[in-house]
Design a protein around this motif. Sequence first.
Motif, PDB file in Angstrom:
ATOM      1  N   LEU A 213      48.156 -21.002  29.374  1.00 43.04           N
ATOM      2  CA  LEU A 213      47.258 -21.546  30.397  1.00 43.04           C
ATOM      3  C   LEU A 213      46.022 -20.677  30.595  1.00 43.04           C
ATOM      4  N   THR A 214      46.197 -19.370  30.518  1.00 45.93           N
ATOM      5  CA  THR A 214      45.053 -18.482  30.729  1.00 45.93           C
ATOM      6  C   THR A 214      43.971 -18.752  29.690  1.00 45.93           C
ATOM      7  N   ALA A 215      44.389 -18.828  28.415  1.00 45.85           N
ATOM      8  CA  ALA A 215      43.428 -19.070  27.348  1.00 45.85           C
ATOM      9  C   ALA A 215      42.832 -20.466  27.473  1.00 45.85           C
ATOM     10  N   ALA A 218      40.327 -20.487  30.065  1.00 49.52           N
ATOM     11  CA  ALA A 218      39.115 -19.789  29.639  1.00 49.52           C
ATOM     12  C   ALA A 218      38.190 -20.739  28.883  1.00 49.52           C
ATOM     13  N   VAL A 219      38.766 -21.549  27.984  1.00 49.18           N
ATOM     14  CA  VAL A 219      37.939 -22.509  27.234  1.00 49.18           C
ATOM     15  C   VAL A 219      37.293 -23.503  28.187  1.00 49.18           C
ATOM     16  N   TRP A 220      38.100 -23.995  29.109  1.00 50.98           N
ATOM     17  CA  TRP A 220      37.542 -25.007  30.015  1.00 50.98           C
ATOM     18  C   TRP A 220      36.468 -24.414  30.899  1.00 50.98           C
ATOM     19  N   LYS A 221      36.627 -23.175  31.266  1.00 48.28           N
ATOM     20  CA  LYS A 221      35.580 -22.527  32.055  1.00 48.28           C
ATOM     21  C   LYS A 221      34.275 -22.511  31.258  1.00 48.28           C
ATOM     22  N   TRP A 222      34.408 -22.264  29.985  1.00 48.61           N
ATOM     23  CA  TRP A 222      33.242 -22.242  29.083  1.00 48.61           C
ATOM     24  C   TRP A 222      32.674 -23.653  28.937  1.00 48.61           C
ATOM     25  N   ILE A 223      33.562 -24.645  28.806  1.00 46.42           N
ATOM     26  CA  ILE A 223      33.095 -26.028  28.669  1.00 46.42           C
ATOM     27  C   ILE A 223      32.378 -26.482  29.944  1.00 46.42           C
ATOM     28  N   ASN A 225      30.702 -24.630  31.923  1.00 45.15           N
ATOM     29  CA  ASN A 225      29.551 -23.787  32.259  1.00 45.15           C
ATOM     30  C   ASN A 225      28.308 -24.634  32.517  1.00 45.15           C
ATOM     31  N   PHE A 228      25.180 -23.626  29.726  1.00 45.08           N
ATOM     32  CA  PHE A 228      25.415 -23.640  28.282  1.00 45.08           C
ATOM     33  C   PHE A 228      26.670 -24.403  27.902  1.00 45.08           C
ATOM     34  N   LEU A 230      29.598 -27.205  27.093  1.00 43.38           N
ATOM     35  CA  LEU A 230      29.632 -28.373  26.217  1.00 43.38           C
ATOM     36  C   LEU A 230      29.581 -29.672  27.016  1.00 43.38           C
ATOM     37  N   LEU A 348      43.175 -19.644  39.436  1.00 47.14           N
ATOM     38  CA  LEU A 348      42.694 -18.265  39.438  1.00 47.14           C
ATOM     39  C   LEU A 348      41.657 -18.043  38.344  1.00 47.14           C
ATOM     40  N   VAL A 349      41.892 -18.610  37.156  1.00 53.71           N
ATOM     41  CA  VAL A 349      40.974 -18.351  36.050  1.00 53.71           C
ATOM     42  C   VAL A 349      39.675 -19.143  36.219  1.00 53.71           C
TER      43      VAL A 349
END
Lengths: 410, 420
Positions: A213-215, A218-223, A225, A228, A230, A348-349
Motif C-alpha cells: 500500500l505504501t508504494a 506513492a504512485v498515486w500521490k505522483w499521479i 500531483n 506534473f 499524469l 497517511l501517505v
Amino acid sequence: MYLLFSGFALLGTGLLTATGFIPNLSLIVPALIFASLVVHCAAKLSSSSWRVVWQASGLSAVLSGLIVAFLLSSWWTLLPGALSILAVFSLNLNTRALPKGAEATLWGWMLVFPALLGLIVWHFAPAVYAFAMSFLHDYKIINQPVWGGFENYLALIVDPNFWKSLLNSFWYVVGTVPIGILIATLIAILLNENVRGLGLFRTIYFLPYITALTAAAAVWKWIYNPEFGLLNAILRTPGFTWLDNPNGIFQSLASLFHLELPSVLQGPSVALCSVMVMSIWHQLGYSVVILLAGLQTIPKEYYEAASLDGATWWDMVRFITWRLLSPTTFFLAVTGLIAAFQVFTQILVLTPTGGVLGDTTTIVKYLYDKGFRDNNYSYASAMAFALFVLVVILSLLQNRVLAKRVTYEI
Amino acid sequence: MKRKRSLSTWVARVTLYTVLLLGAVGMIVPFVWMLITSFQSRQESLSSTPIWSPQRLNPANWGAATNLGSQGGSSLWGGLEAHKTVKLELQFQNAPADWKPLAEIPDSGQSTDTSNMFSATSNSSVESRVIAVSTVGKSQVVTITNSGSSYFDNVPLRIIIPQNIELFSSSLFPDSRSRTDAGTVLEWNNISPGLLGYVLENYRSALKTQTLFGRYFLNSLITALSQVVFGLMVCSMAAFAFARIEFRGRDDLFALILSSLVIPGEMLLVPNFVTVFRFGWTDSYPGLIVPWISSVFGIFLLRQFFLALPAELFEAARIDGAGYGTQFVRLGLPLAVPGLVTYGIFAFLGSWNSLLWPLIITNKPEMRTLQVGLQAFIGEAGVNYGQLMAASIMVIAPIMLGFLIAQKQFIAGVARSGLK
C-alpha cells in the motif's frame, strides 16, 4: 469452563501487573488457583490412572510457572515453555497408554495452548485493557495511572474533530465498499463469459492487490500531483488539486453548473474521494478473484434451464448470478466494512497531515494522531472503545439487513 | 458453453472486451507510469506534458553510456578510476570559430573559467579531478581526468553556453537543460555512467540516499518470514486440535476465539503498544513479530482445511497405532498443504505490507521495515519523483516476482479464502 475463566483471570492480572497497574504480589493468588484447578481437572478426568494425574499436574505446573515467569520478567522465559511443549510432543508414545478422553484432552489443550496464549496476550486482554485505560486521566505509560472517570468520554462527545473523523470514515466506507463490490462483480461476471486471455486479465486486475500500500499510494500521490501529475495531463485540467482539496465532491460537481449546494449536501472532500479511488483500485483484484471463485460454484443447470425458457443474458445475471452470488458478496461486504474502517496507510501517505482542516482524517488516523503523536493513550483508548461499540452495532445491522438477502439456492 | 449464447453476438463480444480492456488499462497504468517515471531524469519527470519515452530508455543513448563508462571505469557501472580520462563530445550550432563553452564540475569549484575564483585550487590535492575543453575539428571535447589516486563513482558535469548558441549534438544526452540569465545551462548527472549506471540512475541514487535500504529489506524479510513460519506452526496446531481432537471444552473455547473477531484491530493498537513498551520490545524483532503470530483468521481457515479431510483417514491411522501427534505431523499437515500455502500467503503479504504497527513501535532507523522506510522517504524525497518511484519499485519487486512465478497458487489460495 471454569478452568478457562480462572486462566483468564490469571492472565488478565498478569498483564495488568506487567503493564504496571497493580503490584506483582497479587499475581500469586490467581496463579495458585489456576494451578490447583488444572491439577484438579486433570485428576477428575481419569481417576483410574495415577499416571495421568502425575502428567497433567506436571504439565500444569510447568505451564503456569512459565506464564507467571513470562509476565513477570521477559519474553525469553517463553523459550523453555516452547521446549517443554516440544518435549511433550515426544511423549507421543506414552500418551497412547492413557484413557481415550484424557489423551484427547491432553493433546487438545496442548496443541491449542500456544495460539491461545498469543490470543489472550494480544487480543483478549488488550481489549479489556483498552477499556480500563479509557478511564484514566491523560495516561502516557511512564506516568502513574490516575483515575479520570468518564472525562475522556465526555471530552470525546464534544470533540468536533472526532465527529469529523467519524463522518470521514463513514463516507470512506460508503464510497469504497459498495462501489468496489459493484465494479468487481461486473468485471467478474464479464470475465466469466468464456473470455480469451482470462489468466492475463485476472493477473492484471490482481496486481494492485499484492502491491504494498505504501508504494501504491506513492504512485498515486505522483499521479495526483497538481502540476506534473499524469491525471491532470490526461484530463487536461492543469493545476487542479486533488489531495489538498477540501471542497465537497458534490459541490465540486455542482459548481460545474454554477450551483451552490447547502453544506450538508456537499459530500466528502475531493481529497477523500481521491483516496477512495486509489483504495478501490487497490482492493478490486481481491474482490474479483473471490467473486470468480463464487461464480464457479453456481450450477450450470440453472443457466441451461433459463436459456431454454428464453431468458436474456441480463435476466440471467439479475435472477441467477446476482442472487446466487450473494453469499460471496455478503462475505466481501462484511470483511470490506471492517477493513475500510481501519484505513490508515493510504491516508497517511497521500495526505500526511490528514488533509486541509482534517478532511481526510479518518478515525484510525485520528486515533494515531491522538495516541502516538500526542501520546494521550487514555483518550485514544476511549476513542477505540467508542469505535468498538460502533463496529459491533454496524456489524449487527449489516447482519440484520444484508444476511436476509443472501440466497443460497433458488 | 451453451449458456453463453446470449452474450455471443458480435456486438456483445466487442463491448465485453472493450470494457475489460479499458478496466485492465486503468489497473495497469499506475504501474507503467511508476516504471517509466523511475527511468526519467528529474527534468523529464517535472515537464508539463507526460514523457512516456525517457532518454534513459532510448537505446541510442546506451552505446554512449557504455563507451563513456568504460573510459572512466567499468562499462556497466562507470565511475572514474585513478588516472583515467572521460571524454564527452559536443557539437554546437551558431558557435564562433574560436569559442569554447564554459564547463565545470558542480559543487567542486572545478571550472574551465580561469577567472573563476575557485580555479586557484584546481590543482591542489584536495580535488583531484581536472576539467578541460579542447576543440577537435567541428566538435568540442570536454575531458575530465582523475589526476589523483581516489575513485569517483559519479562524474557530474555542467556546461554553460550563451543563449544564442544551441547544443546540436552530444555523445551523451544531457539530463537537464535550463535557461538562466547567464545563458543556457546543460547538466549531466554523470558523464561516466556505464550502461546500467545510466539506465538505473534513479535506482542507484535512491539507494545512495537511503543507505539503510538493505537493512529495511532484511528487517521486512525477517519479520515476514518469521510471522509465516511461527504463525503456521501455532495456528495449524490449534486448528488441528479444533478440527480433529474431541477434547473437553473444545466447542466453548472455539466459540470464544471466534467471538474475538468483533474486536476491531484499531482498538488493540494502544494497549498492544503499551504491552510491547512494558516488555521492552520496542525497536526489536519480537515486537514486530510476536503480536501477529496467533491469528483467529489463520486458525479458522486452517480448521476448515482439516475438517475437509476425510475422517476415515484419521480413524484408520488411529487403529494402526498413530497418536494425535503422529496424526497431526504425518497426516494432517501434508494433506492440508493448500491451506498452509493460503494462510502463508496472507501472513506474508500482511506482514510485508503493514505500515501502522512497525511505524508505531520502531523509532530507530535501523529497525524500520521497508514500508516505514519508504513512507519516510516519501516525506523526504520532495519533488524527486524519479527516485521515489525507483525506491517504490524496489519495495514491490520481490512480491511482484514471487507473484508472477507462483501466480496460480497465489490466486487459487486467495480464492480459497473466500469459499470457506
